[in-house]
Scaffold this active site. Structure first.
Site, PDB file in Angstrom:
ATOM      1  N   GLU A 130      34.311  54.083  43.558  1.00 59.15           N
ATOM      2  CA  GLU A 130      35.432  53.427  42.878  1.00 59.15           C
ATOM      3  C   GLU A 130      35.592  53.988  41.462  1.00 59.15           C
ATOM      4  OE1 GLU A 130      37.985  51.800  42.907  1.00 59.15           O
ATOM      5  OE2 GLU A 130      37.900  49.871  43.919  1.00 59.15           O
ATOM      6  N   ASP A 131      36.810  54.033  40.984  1.00 57.51           N
ATOM      7  CA  ASP A 131      37.021  54.463  39.609  1.00 57.51           C
ATOM      8  C   ASP A 131      36.645  53.367  38.625  1.00 57.51           C
ATOM      9  OD1 ASP A 131      39.172  53.089  40.763  1.00 57.51           O
ATOM     10  OD2 ASP A 131      40.585  53.801  39.252  1.00 57.51           O
ATOM     11  N   ASP A 158      36.809  45.780  37.657  1.00 57.32           N
ATOM     12  CA  ASP A 158      37.335  44.928  36.589  1.00 57.32           C
ATOM     13  C   ASP A 158      37.098  43.468  36.987  1.00 57.32           C
ATOM     14  OD1 ASP A 158      38.789  43.757  34.568  1.00 57.32           O
ATOM     15  OD2 ASP A 158      40.732  44.523  35.184  1.00 57.32           O
ATOM     16  N   PHE A 215      43.497  48.634  27.983  1.00 60.00           N
ATOM     17  CA  PHE A 215      44.124  49.238  29.154  1.00 60.00           C
ATOM     18  C   PHE A 215      43.790  50.731  29.173  1.00 60.00           C
ATOM     19  CE2 PHE A 215      47.114  50.359  32.275  1.00 60.00           C
ATOM     20  CZ  PHE A 215      47.626  49.206  32.855  1.00 60.00           C
ATOM     21  N   ARG A 268      47.760  59.299  35.814  1.00 58.92           N
ATOM     22  CA  ARG A 268      46.579  59.566  36.644  1.00 58.92           C
ATOM     23  C   ARG A 268      46.069  60.992  36.420  1.00 58.92           C
ATOM     24  NH1 ARG A 268      46.069  55.480  40.604  1.00 58.92           N
ATOM     25  NH2 ARG A 268      48.018  54.620  41.379  1.00 58.92           N
TER      26      ARG A 268
HETATM   27  C1  PRP Z   1      42.429  49.520  40.692  1.00 55.50           C
HETATM   28  C2  PRP Z   1      41.145  50.335  40.705  1.00 55.50           C
HETATM   29  C3  PRP Z   1      40.226  49.531  41.573  1.00 55.50           C
HETATM   30  C4  PRP Z   1      40.698  48.106  41.343  1.00 55.50           C
HETATM   31  C5  PRP Z   1      39.724  47.377  40.476  1.00 55.50           C
HETATM   32  O1  PRP Z   1      43.145  49.831  41.834  1.00 55.50           O
HETATM   33  O2  PRP Z   1      41.363  51.625  41.229  1.00 55.50           O
HETATM   34  O3  PRP Z   1      40.357  49.861  42.932  1.00 55.50           O
HETATM   35  O4  PRP Z   1      41.988  48.175  40.696  1.00 55.50           O
HETATM   36  O5  PRP Z   1      40.231  46.119  40.124  1.00 55.50           O
HETATM   37  P1  PRP Z   1      39.478  44.743  40.322  1.00 55.50           P
HETATM   38  O6  PRP Z   1      38.016  44.960  40.086  1.00 55.50           O
HETATM   39  O7  PRP Z   1      40.121  43.894  39.239  1.00 55.50           O
HETATM   40  O8  PRP Z   1      39.774  44.244  41.704  1.00 55.50           O
HETATM   41  P2  PRP Z   1      44.697  49.493  42.011  1.00 55.50           P
HETATM   42  O9  PRP Z   1      44.863  48.259  42.863  1.00 55.50           O
HETATM   43  O10 PRP Z   1      45.372  49.470  40.665  1.00 55.50           O
HETATM   44  O11 PRP Z   1      45.207  50.729  42.873  1.00 55.50           O
HETATM   45  P3  PRP Z   1      45.070  52.301  42.596  1.00 55.50           P
HETATM   46  O12 PRP Z   1      43.602  52.669  42.783  1.00 55.50           O
HETATM   47  O13 PRP Z   1      45.940  52.917  43.637  1.00 55.50           O
HETATM   48  O14 PRP Z   1      45.545  52.567  41.185  1.00 55.50           O
END
Ligand code: PRP
Length: 191
Positions: A106-107, A110, A159, A172
């Site tokens: 995961e990136d 949060d 952010f 991105r």
């Molecule tokens: C983002 C990120 C994680 C997730 C983390 O994805 O890449 O997968 O939010 O958030 P959390 O811990 O609050 O659940 P996003 O839904 O924005 O999609 P993306 O990866 O396509 O940008």
């Protein structure tokens, strides 16, 4: 990034530059390699955010390691300020996870809802092992407690975009992690 290169107007500052991200990926890869000697491992990258992280992590692992790559895509409902808590599967993994050593890549973590959803989904498919590797830990607004096995960096409470992370699908492609200007997001605080 060279010092002379201008930042996009919406970017406040660089938080982690490409060199620091590279060092972090190398450290994570070394830790992962030491745990997976002799066993095939599947990196399951979570799209879209972990696109670059997964690619870099895979290439930082030792060549003698049996590394497979798969992806899964999820999205959470909600606005930029707070998710609704509901995560939906957009694209499933291409290969079965049953009996395999799975490392979810995961990136960012949060609120923790996305990773919680994924771990529940994947655990039900009986992998041989299920571990997690997250580049950025953002611990300020957790809604569920989760254990992350490999953590790269701690994100600031702002952010963050770049290196896969977006704001309304932009930024991105930036090769660094950067803070978005507050006035761009109207004071909202979500990566
Ligand atoms: C983002 C990120 C994680 C997730 C983390 O994805 O890449 O997968 O939010 O958030 P959390 O811990 O609050 O659940 P996003 O839904 O924005 O999609 P993306 O990866 O396509 O940008």
């Amino acid at each position: 990034m060279s010092r002379t290169e201008a930042l996009p107007p919406a970017i406040e500052s660089v938080v982690f530059d490409a060199a620091e991200i590279g060092r972090t990926v190398a450290r994570l890869a070394a830790a992962i390699a030491s745990e997976n000697v002799g066993e095939p491992i599947t990196l399951l990258g979570v799209l879209k955010g972990a696109l670059f992280f997964t690619a870099d992590l895979a290439r930082a692992l030792p060549a003698e390691l049996d590394v497979r790559i798969d992806t899964i895509a999820v999205a959470s409902y909600g606005d930029a300020k707070q998710s609704s808590g509901e995560v939906r599967l957009l694209k499933d993994a291409s290969e079965s996870v049953e009996g395999k050593h799975i490392l979810v890549v995961e990136d960012i973590v949060d609120e923790g809802l996305t990773l919680t959803y994924l771990l529940r989904l994947l655990a039900g498919r009986r992998p041989a092992s299920l571990r997690t590797c997250v580049l950025l830990n953002k611990p300020y607004r957790r809604r569920v407690q989760i254990r992350v096995d490999h953590v790269g960096l701690t994100a600031p409470d702002s952010f963050v975009v770049g290196y896969g992370l977006d704001y309304q699908e932009k930024y991105r492609n930036l090769p660094y992690l950067a803070r978005l200007r507050d006035d761009v997001i109207g004071g909202l605080r979500r990566e």
